[in-house]
Motif scaffolding. Structure first.
Motif, short mmCIF file in Angstrom:
data_model
loop_
_atom_site.label_atom_id
_atom_site.label_comp_id
_atom_site.label_asym_id
_atom_site.label_seq_id
_atom_site.Cartn_x
_atom_site.Cartn_y
_atom_site.Cartn_z
N ARG A 15 0.84 -1.20 0.00
CA ARG A 15 0.00 0.00 0.00
C ARG A 15 0.89 1.26 0.00
O ARG A 15 1.04 1.91 -1.02
CB ARG A 15 -0.95 -0.04 1.21
N ASP A 16 1.56 1.54 1.12
CA ASP A 16 2.38 2.76 1.16
C ASP A 16 3.65 2.58 0.31
O ASP A 16 4.10 3.50 -0.35
CB ASP A 16 2.78 3.07 2.61
N HIS A 204 3.89 4.72 12.64
CA HIS A 204 4.02 4.69 11.17
C HIS A 204 4.94 5.86 10.81
O HIS A 204 4.51 7.02 10.77
CB HIS A 204 2.63 4.86 10.56
N HIS A 206 7.87 7.96 8.54
CA HIS A 206 8.47 8.20 7.23
C HIS A 206 9.92 8.66 7.41
O HIS A 206 10.29 9.18 8.46
CB HIS A 206 7.63 9.18 6.42
N ASN A 240 9.55 4.58 3.87
CA ASN A 240 8.97 4.27 5.17
C ASN A 240 10.04 3.63 6.07
O ASN A 240 11.16 3.37 5.64
CB ASN A 240 7.83 3.25 4.98
N LYS A 517 -1.84 8.52 4.17
CA LYS A 517 -0.90 8.72 5.26
C LYS A 517 0.42 8.01 5.00
O LYS A 517 0.55 7.18 4.18
CB LYS A 517 -1.46 8.27 6.60
ZN LIG Z 1 2.76 6.56 5.07
#
Ligand SMILES: [Zn+2]
Length: 517
Positions: A15-16, A204, A206, A240, A517
């Protein structure tokens, strides 16, 4: 001895991670990665953002239906349509989780959402409740939490838990936090949110300041029980939190964190290679844990110590993270069973039919090159298994080129049963001439943004692997080709990217999802 805490690993590579420029994957590739993540032992797979595009929806639905032994999560904004669509994709999962998010920082409230604090709290409660109506495993993320006022963050988190969220995820969406800052945010929630014991706190992070792993560890130190991360740390911008780094930090320093994960660390290197091959985003040599040099001790004084006792300079053993002790070599006389065995060790799940097709290619390659290494096998499998539906494929080519002379190419391409060919004298070199001929035959014209040739293994007879990145109407498409002939590898890579362009233009256009996000 107290029993160690088990930190949940929430993988968001699909996803991210997929939001890295040029990293979009097709359904087959996503299924392959999902299966590898199960073998790796992650707790939750975030498979996509179902409302974002038909492709995302299909991937979450297929992974939900077919992948077992792990929780499957889908992302949704706090509105009916998103949450309903997420559930539609997730409902057949063995253990589904809906992940709803809503921005909470002042800058996002004011400029993006144009909502005041009270409206944000109400919307968060609405989103969580609607998700809880479908399944009891609901995660809530206040987007840009690290930049949200602490009092308001506590208020939103408390409301989300009261509405039924079982995981509250604290994203540092823009990569602004530092370890002390992130640790303080988590500690504040633990100390001030009265119902915090009813949910797992997640982080979460970054990597814009290169601190995603450090910030995640600071979260764990202060009470977080889940880490969101991606294989090789891929993701938008600087990416990430990298799964392999954070997992090995917790494992190696379990004396300090008094925690561990369920990850089978010997699967880290094979999974890293799989994701690198599928996305075309290779890891740098000095990348911690999975980089080629991560365990190479070159300095003489270190080598001396290593020979006497490895632990003098080594905090982890290469075999603990899945580096093979020796690269097993296969050759002309190796059979199907030996190939199947190596494929399995490299992390691939091949059906009988796939194995047969890879074996045929393997035999052809063994005629051209004496020793076949793991990297050769991985390249063969990736080409056979992860190739996009080949609308166009290479027939044959003839090329004349030389210094001071315009190259001339005759290229034949196959389009289904049809074969068409084109002779062209143009370009500033043989590769350019081939690319121009491919554009002419396929009718697709794109701008080449990147072109890289590398040897798959050692030796003059090594296969060439070519990676290209094409810009087509502002979107990046990658292509990869492998051959012992580097011109052919270049042509294959270029055509692979063109096939992706043609394949994706048949899909419906992606819905522009505001905010992620
Ligand atoms: Zn993210």
């Amino acid at each position: 001895m107290t029993s160690k805490r088990t930190i949940k690993i929430f993988d968001t590579t699909l996803r991210d991670g997929e939001q890295s420029p040029g990293a979009s994957m097709n359904l087959k590739e996503k299924m392959e990665i999902a299966q590898a993540l199960v073998d790796l032992g992650v707790d939750i797979i975030e498979a996509g953002f179902p409302i974002a595009s038909p492709g995302d929806f299909e991937a979450v639905r297929e992974i939900s239906q077919n992948v077992r032994g792990v929780q499957i999560c889908g992302l949704a904004r706090c509105n009916e349509a998103d949450i309903d669509r997420a559930w539609e994709a997730l409902k057949r999962a063995q253990s589904p989780r809906i992940h709803v998010f809503l921005a909470t920082s002042a800058i996002h409230r004011e400029f993006k959402l144009k909502m005041d604090k009270q409206e944000i709290v109400e919307r968060a409660i609405f989103g969580v409740r609607r998700a809880v109506g479908y399944c009891d495993n609901v995660e809530f993320s206040p987007e840009d939490a690290a930049r949200t006022e602490p009092d308001f963050l506590c208020q939103v988190v408390e409301a989300a838990i009261k509405a039924g969220a079982t995981t509250v995820n604290i994203p540092d969406t823009v990569g602004y936090a530092t370890p002390a800052h992130m640790g303080r945010v988590i500690r504040t929630l633990v100390e001030r949110v009265p119902n915090i014991d009813k949910a797992v706190i997640s982080v979460h992070c970054h990597n814009d300041l290169g601190l995603a792993v450090a910030n995640s560890l600071a979260g764990v130190e202060n009470g977080a029980g889940q880490i969101e991360c991606t294989i090789n740390g891929i993701g938008e911008r600087a990416g990430n939190c990298s799964l392999e780094e954070v997992v090995m930090a917790l494992r190696t320093r379990s004396d300090f964190y008094d925690s561990d994960t369920r990850v089978n660390t010997q699967r880290l290197v094979p999974t890293s290679r799989l994701v690198a091959n599928i996305t075309g985003i290779q890891v740098q040599r000095n990348k911690a844990i999975v980089g080629r040099n991560a365990f190479a001790h070159e300095a003489g004084i270190h080598q001396d110590g290593m020979l006497k006792e490895p632990r003098t300079y080594e905090i982890m053993r290469p075999e603990d993270v899945g580096f093979a002790k020796t690269d097993l070599v296969l050759g002309k006389h190796s059979g199907r069973a030996a190939l199947a065995d190596r494929a399995k060790a490299l992390g691939y799940h091949l059906t009988g039919e796939q194995l047969q097709s890879v074996f045929e290619e393997f035999k052809l390659l063994a005629d051209k090159k004496k020793e076949i290494y793991d990297a050769d096998i991985a390249a063969l499998i990736d080409e056979r298994i992860h190739g996009v539906s080949e609308l166009w494929s290479i027939g044959s080519y003839q090329l004349t080129a030389g210094s001071g002379q315009t190259p001339s190419v005759t290229l034949a391409l196959k389009h289904g049963e049809e074969e068409c060919s084109q002779t062209m004298a143009c370009g500033d070199g043989p590769i350019d001439a081939i690319f121009l001929a491919i554009e002419k035959l396929t009718g697709v014209s794109a701008v080449c943004r990147d072109f890289r040739v590398q040897a798959v293994t050692v030796g003059k007879d090594a296969q060439a692997e070519v990676n290209v990145e094409l810009d087509y109407h502002g979107k990046l498409y990658r292509g990869r080709g492998v051959s012992t002939d580097s011109v052919e590898a270049s042509a294959k890579a270029f055509l692979n990217a063109i096939n992706r362009i043609l394949g994706s233009s048949r899909e419906q256009p992606a819905l522009a999802a505001s905010g992620s996000k």
